[in-house]
Design a protein around this motif. Structure first.
Motif, PDB file in Angstrom:
ATOM      1  N   ILE A 137       7.898   5.124   5.645  1.00 22.86           N
ATOM      2  CA  ILE A 137       7.455   4.414   4.448  1.00 22.86           C
ATOM      3  C   ILE A 137       6.615   5.307   3.536  1.00 22.86           C
ATOM      4  O   ILE A 137       6.056   4.837   2.554  1.00 22.86           O
ATOM      5  CB  ILE A 137       6.685   3.129   4.808  1.00 22.86           C
ATOM      6  CG1 ILE A 137       5.386   3.452   5.548  1.00 22.86           C
ATOM      7  CG2 ILE A 137       7.559   2.182   5.633  1.00 22.86           C
ATOM      8  CD1 ILE A 137       4.495   2.228   5.746  1.00 22.86           C
ATOM      9  N   GLY A 138       6.542   6.583   3.862  1.00 28.09           N
ATOM     10  CA  GLY A 138       5.873   7.517   2.975  1.00 28.09           C
ATOM     11  C   GLY A 138       4.374   7.373   2.893  1.00 28.09           C
ATOM     12  O   GLY A 138       3.784   7.515   1.823  1.00 28.09           O
ATOM     13  N   LEU A 139       3.718   7.120   4.018  1.00 25.42           N
ATOM     14  CA  LEU A 139       2.264   7.019   3.993  1.00 25.42           C
ATOM     15  C   LEU A 139       1.637   8.367   3.657  1.00 25.42           C
ATOM     16  O   LEU A 139       2.133   9.418   4.070  1.00 25.42           O
ATOM     17  CB  LEU A 139       1.746   6.534   5.345  1.00 25.42           C
ATOM     18  CG  LEU A 139       1.944   5.057   5.660  1.00 25.42           C
ATOM     19  CD1 LEU A 139       1.467   4.751   7.067  1.00 25.42           C
ATOM     20  CD2 LEU A 139       1.213   4.181   4.658  1.00 25.42           C
ATOM     21  N   ARG A 162       1.157  -3.372  -0.961  1.00 31.09           N
ATOM     22  CA  ARG A 162       1.546  -2.722  -2.223  1.00 31.09           C
ATOM     23  C   ARG A 162       2.272  -1.406  -1.955  1.00 31.09           C
ATOM     24  O   ARG A 162       3.198  -1.035  -2.681  1.00 31.09           O
ATOM     25  CB  ARG A 162       0.329  -2.502  -3.108  1.00 31.09           C
ATOM     26  CG  ARG A 162      -0.250  -3.782  -3.701  1.00 31.09           C
ATOM     27  CD  ARG A 162      -1.330  -3.498  -4.734  1.00 31.09           C
ATOM     28  NE  ARG A 162      -1.901  -4.723  -5.259  1.00 31.09           N
ATOM     29  CZ  ARG A 162      -1.356  -5.468  -6.232  1.00 31.09           C
ATOM     30  NH1 ARG A 162      -0.220  -5.079  -6.797  1.00 31.09           N
ATOM     31  NH2 ARG A 162      -1.946  -6.568  -6.649  1.00 31.09           N
ATOM     32  N   HIS A 163       1.874  -0.710  -0.918  1.00 32.26           N
ATOM     33  CA  HIS A 163       2.564   0.530  -0.581  1.00 32.26           C
ATOM     34  C   HIS A 163       4.010   0.246  -0.164  1.00 32.26           C
ATOM     35  O   HIS A 163       4.928   0.957  -0.581  1.00 32.26           O
ATOM     36  CB  HIS A 163       1.834   1.274   0.533  1.00 32.26           C
ATOM     37  CG  HIS A 163       2.457   2.596   0.839  1.00 32.26           C
ATOM     38  ND1 HIS A 163       2.033   3.772   0.263  1.00 32.26           N
ATOM     39  CD2 HIS A 163       3.520   2.933   1.630  1.00 32.26           C
ATOM     40  CE1 HIS A 163       2.794   4.777   0.679  1.00 32.26           C
ATOM     41  NE2 HIS A 163       3.697   4.288   1.531  1.00 32.26           N
ATOM     42  N   HIS A 164       4.215  -0.761   0.668  1.00 35.22           N
ATOM     43  CA  HIS A 164       5.576  -1.118   1.065  1.00 35.22           C
ATOM     44  C   HIS A 164       6.424  -1.489  -0.152  1.00 35.22           C
ATOM     45  O   HIS A 164       7.621  -1.187  -0.198  1.00 35.22           O
ATOM     46  CB  HIS A 164       5.553  -2.310   2.035  1.00 35.22           C
ATOM     47  CG  HIS A 164       5.301  -1.922   3.456  1.00 35.22           C
ATOM     48  ND1 HIS A 164       4.062  -1.569   3.923  1.00 35.22           N
ATOM     49  CD2 HIS A 164       6.150  -1.848   4.531  1.00 35.22           C
ATOM     50  CE1 HIS A 164       4.140  -1.307   5.221  1.00 35.22           C
ATOM     51  NE2 HIS A 164       5.384  -1.449   5.611  1.00 35.22           N
ATOM     52  N   ALA A 165       5.813  -2.159  -1.119  1.00 33.17           N
ATOM     53  CA  ALA A 165       6.551  -2.624  -2.290  1.00 33.17           C
ATOM     54  C   ALA A 165       6.920  -1.481  -3.231  1.00 33.17           C
ATOM     55  O   ALA A 165       7.975  -1.517  -3.884  1.00 33.17           O
ATOM     56  CB  ALA A 165       5.730  -3.672  -3.040  1.00 33.17           C
ATOM     57  N   ARG A 195       7.833  12.487   0.378  1.00 29.78           N
ATOM     58  CA  ARG A 195       8.421  11.678  -0.698  1.00 29.78           C
ATOM     59  C   ARG A 195       9.940  11.575  -0.563  1.00 29.78           C
ATOM     60  O   ARG A 195      10.544  10.570  -0.942  1.00 29.78           O
ATOM     61  CB  ARG A 195       8.059  12.271  -2.056  1.00 29.78           C
ATOM     62  CG  ARG A 195       6.591  12.198  -2.410  1.00 29.78           C
ATOM     63  CD  ARG A 195       6.324  12.956  -3.713  1.00 29.78           C
ATOM     64  NE  ARG A 195       7.000  12.322  -4.830  1.00 29.78           N
ATOM     65  CZ  ARG A 195       6.474  11.354  -5.569  1.00 29.78           C
ATOM     66  NH1 ARG A 195       5.255  10.921  -5.316  1.00 29.78           N
ATOM     67  NH2 ARG A 195       7.158  10.827  -6.563  1.00 29.78           N
ATOM     68  N   ALA A 196      10.561  12.615  -0.021  1.00 27.55           N
ATOM     69  CA  ALA A 196      12.024  12.645   0.071  1.00 27.55           C
ATOM     70  C   ALA A 196      12.556  11.885   1.282  1.00 27.55           C
ATOM     71  O   ALA A 196      13.774  11.731   1.416  1.00 27.55           O
ATOM     72  CB  ALA A 196      12.505  14.097   0.122  1.00 27.55           C
ATOM     73  N   ASN A 197      11.687  11.417   2.153  1.00 27.92           N
ATOM     74  CA  ASN A 197      12.119  10.739   3.390  1.00 27.92           C
ATOM     75  C   ASN A 197      11.486   9.351   3.478  1.00 27.92           C
ATOM     76  O   ASN A 197      10.609   9.095   4.318  1.00 27.92           O
ATOM     77  CB  ASN A 197      11.741  11.567   4.611  1.00 27.92           C
ATOM     78  CG  ASN A 197      12.587  12.813   4.762  1.00 27.92           C
ATOM     79  OD1 ASN A 197      13.660  12.783   5.358  1.00 27.92           O
ATOM     80  ND2 ASN A 197      12.116  13.910   4.192  1.00 27.92           N
ATOM     81  N   ILE A 198      11.918   8.457   2.609  1.00 32.12           N
ATOM     82  CA  ILE A 198      11.389   7.101   2.587  1.00 32.12           C
ATOM     83  C   ILE A 198      12.538   6.115   2.755  1.00 32.12           C
ATOM     84  O   ILE A 198      13.546   6.191   2.038  1.00 32.12           O
ATOM     85  CB  ILE A 198      10.618   6.825   1.282  1.00 32.12           C
ATOM     86  CG1 ILE A 198       9.365   7.709   1.227  1.00 32.12           C
ATOM     87  CG2 ILE A 198      10.233   5.346   1.173  1.00 32.12           C
ATOM     88  CD1 ILE A 198       8.551   7.563  -0.034  1.00 32.12           C
ATOM     89  N   LEU A 239       1.821   6.207  -3.133  1.00 32.05           N
ATOM     90  CA  LEU A 239       1.521   7.530  -2.603  1.00 32.05           C
ATOM     91  C   LEU A 239       0.791   8.369  -3.645  1.00 32.05           C
ATOM     92  O   LEU A 239      -0.171   9.076  -3.335  1.00 32.05           O
ATOM     93  CB  LEU A 239       2.821   8.215  -2.176  1.00 32.05           C
ATOM     94  CG  LEU A 239       2.723   9.580  -1.488  1.00 32.05           C
ATOM     95  CD1 LEU A 239       1.888   9.505  -0.226  1.00 32.05           C
ATOM     96  CD2 LEU A 239       4.118  10.109  -1.171  1.00 32.05           C
ATOM     97  N   ASP A 240       1.212   8.265  -4.894  1.00 31.69           N
ATOM     98  CA  ASP A 240       0.573   9.007  -5.972  1.00 31.69           C
ATOM     99  C   ASP A 240      -0.827   8.471  -6.274  1.00 31.69           C
ATOM    100  O   ASP A 240      -1.721   9.229  -6.674  1.00 31.69           O
ATOM    101  CB  ASP A 240       1.424   8.943  -7.238  1.00 31.69           C
ATOM    102  CG  ASP A 240       2.709   9.745  -7.111  1.00 31.69           C
ATOM    103  OD1 ASP A 240       2.760  10.653  -6.254  1.00 31.69           O
ATOM    104  OD2 ASP A 240       3.665   9.445  -7.856  1.00 31.69           O
ATOM    105  N   ALA A 241      -1.003   7.162  -6.084  1.00 28.85           N
ATOM    106  CA  ALA A 241      -2.275   6.529  -6.442  1.00 28.85           C
ATOM    107  C   ALA A 241      -3.312   6.592  -5.337  1.00 28.85           C
ATOM    108  O   ALA A 241      -4.505   6.327  -5.571  1.00 28.85           O
ATOM    109  CB  ALA A 241      -2.034   5.068  -6.831  1.00 28.85           C
ATOM    110  N   TRP A 242      -2.888   6.970  -4.125  1.00 29.48           N
ATOM    111  CA  TRP A 242      -3.804   6.948  -2.979  1.00 29.48           C
ATOM    112  C   TRP A 242      -4.933   7.948  -3.155  1.00 29.48           C
ATOM    113  O   TRP A 242      -4.750   9.033  -3.709  1.00 29.48           O
ATOM    114  CB  TRP A 242      -3.022   7.269  -1.701  1.00 29.48           C
ATOM    115  CG  TRP A 242      -3.818   7.086  -0.451  1.00 29.48           C
ATOM    116  CD1 TRP A 242      -4.041   5.927   0.222  1.00 29.48           C
ATOM    117  CD2 TRP A 242      -4.501   8.109   0.287  1.00 29.48           C
ATOM    118  NE1 TRP A 242      -4.815   6.145   1.336  1.00 29.48           N
ATOM    119  CE2 TRP A 242      -5.119   7.479   1.406  1.00 29.48           C
ATOM    120  CE3 TRP A 242      -4.650   9.482   0.122  1.00 29.48           C
ATOM    121  CZ2 TRP A 242      -5.861   8.186   2.334  1.00 29.48           C
ATOM    122  CZ3 TRP A 242      -5.397  10.195   1.046  1.00 29.48           C
ATOM    123  CH2 TRP A 242      -5.994   9.552   2.135  1.00 29.48           C
TER     124      TRP A 242
END
Length: 404
Positions: free
Chosen positions: A250-252, A313-316, A356-359, A322-325
């Protein structure tokens, strides 16, 4: 209480669970006799520890108040992954965030585990096998090489320390007597694992939430409709345990020391790939159960999000989130000599591009009201009595060591 699904659990062994309760909180199982299973899976924190990445061996205190002890044997890195809550753990078939323990014919003992063919005989369950491995982890319970005989033995081979730990337990008269009452005259590490498993299995069975009892309010019911419907949460969080026990990316946002393959020099965490060596498993982690999830933050395999709203929100919208974290969202106990390394991987442009490429998850357009309803539904998975456990935390343990 809600109905426990038939056949999901083994019958409770009350006598072995009582032994396991004491062992679970007894630092005698650790290399330096200063940390227990209950330090990171504490009743005060609903079977977890309330931080993103904890301090294991070499710390003092519990949960967010735990601090690293300075000195010659001070910790060399944080625990690389978030301490998972233990609700309904007796029904699981896959263990650890990367699934490195589960049923398998590969080693002739029925279990794929870090011990491979050296897993001891006599274990009653996968949970009993899982219970043995924190004892062999340098940064969880074993300690640094040369600090103690347990850590030194593990440095030779993973199974070499377990007889040392079992002997420690046998030499305590109270434990020897309790095992003898169960017909076990000379307790082995397998007997200790079985007792720990009996306790964890019996202690945190959770099926008494408003969801189970049919007492959800309107917001929770709307959230349930979303969860099982348009939001598609139940695609992965399925069944009575709310997990498919499969692996998803999920790109954490990455941070901390990471856990990866032995030859990888980077402090990253490639998740399932470290176990499978399959490139398609990169950055995938086991779906967590959502039972009592409202009580067991922070969230994600590394505890990246302190709130349910954040992880939803991350799942959505994983790339946007990821950019906002922000690094300050990570709840990390202060360890001054490690802080410079905490976010090295998060600042690595190439690693962030790989994440980012593996979500696997798709973007879901969720309104603020819908997110609020999903949060309400997740709150409806909180048990009434089960969140506090059955036996609770003992006030003292037979070794006489301090109970966290």
């Amino acid at each position: 209480m809600g109905d426990v699904p038939e056949g999901m659990f083994d019958p409770i062994d009350e006598d072995m669970a009582a032994i396991g309760q004491l062992l679970f909180y007894d630092p005698i199982l650790s290399g330096n006799r200063n940390i227990s299973c209950g330090t990171c899976h504490n009743h005060d924190h609903f079977s977890a520890d309330g931080v993103s990445l904890g301090i294991g061996e070499g710390g003092r205190g519990v949960g967010p108040k735990r601090v690293a002890v300075k000195g010659e044997n001070q910790i060399r890195k944080r625990i690389p992954r978030n301490a998972q809550a233990l609700f309904n753990v007796g029904a699981l078939e896959v263990f650890f965030h990367d699934g490195r323990l589960g049923a398998s014919p590969d080693y002739g003992n029925g279990v794929n585990s870090p011990a491979e063919e050296w897993l001891p005989e006599g274990l009653d369950s996968l949970l009993a096998a899982q219970a043995l491995f924190p004892m062999t982890s340098q940064f969880e319970m074993a300690g640094n090489p040369k600090e103690n005989e347990v850590a030194g033995a593990i440095h030779d081979r993973i199974d070499a320390a377990w007889p040392i730990i079992a002997k420690r337990v046998r030499e305590i008269d109270a434990y020897a007597g309790m095992f003898a009452e169960q017909g076990i005259e000379e307790a082995t590490i397998a007997d200790i694992g079985n007792a720990l498993a009996a306790f964890m299995d019996a202690e945190w069975r959770s099926f008494d939430s408003p969801y189970d009892l049919g007492t959800m309010n309107e917001a929770q019911s709307r959230g349930a409709d979303l969860f099982f419907g348009e939001a598609e949460c139940s695609t992965c969080h399925e069944g009575p345990l709310f997990t498919d026990e499969d692996f998803h990316s999920i790109g954490l946002p990455p941070f901390g020391p990471g856990r990866t393959r032995r030859f990888d020099p980077m402090p990253r965490d490639v998740g399932r790939m470290a176990e499978s060596d399959a490139l398609e498993d990169a950055y995938r982690f086991r779906t967590p159960s959502l039972r009592n999830v409202a009580m067991t933050g922070p969230y994600g395999h590394n505890g990246a999000y302190p709130t349910l709203e954040g992880i939803i929100r991350h799942h959505a919208a994983p790339l946007e989130s990821l950019d906002a974290w922000r690094p300050e969202w990570a709840q990390l106990p202060s360890v001054p000599w490690l802080q410079k390394a905490d976010f090295i991987i998060h600042d690595d442009v190439r690693e962030m591009a790989r994440v980012r490429a593996n979500i696997d998850v798709d973007i879901k357009a969720l309104s603020d009201d819908e997110i609020a309803d999903l949060i309400a539904f997740l709150g409806a998975l909180t048990g009434k009595t089960s969140i506090h456990g059955r036996l609770g935390k003992p006030s003292a343990v037979p070794s006489g060591l301090e109970v966290d």
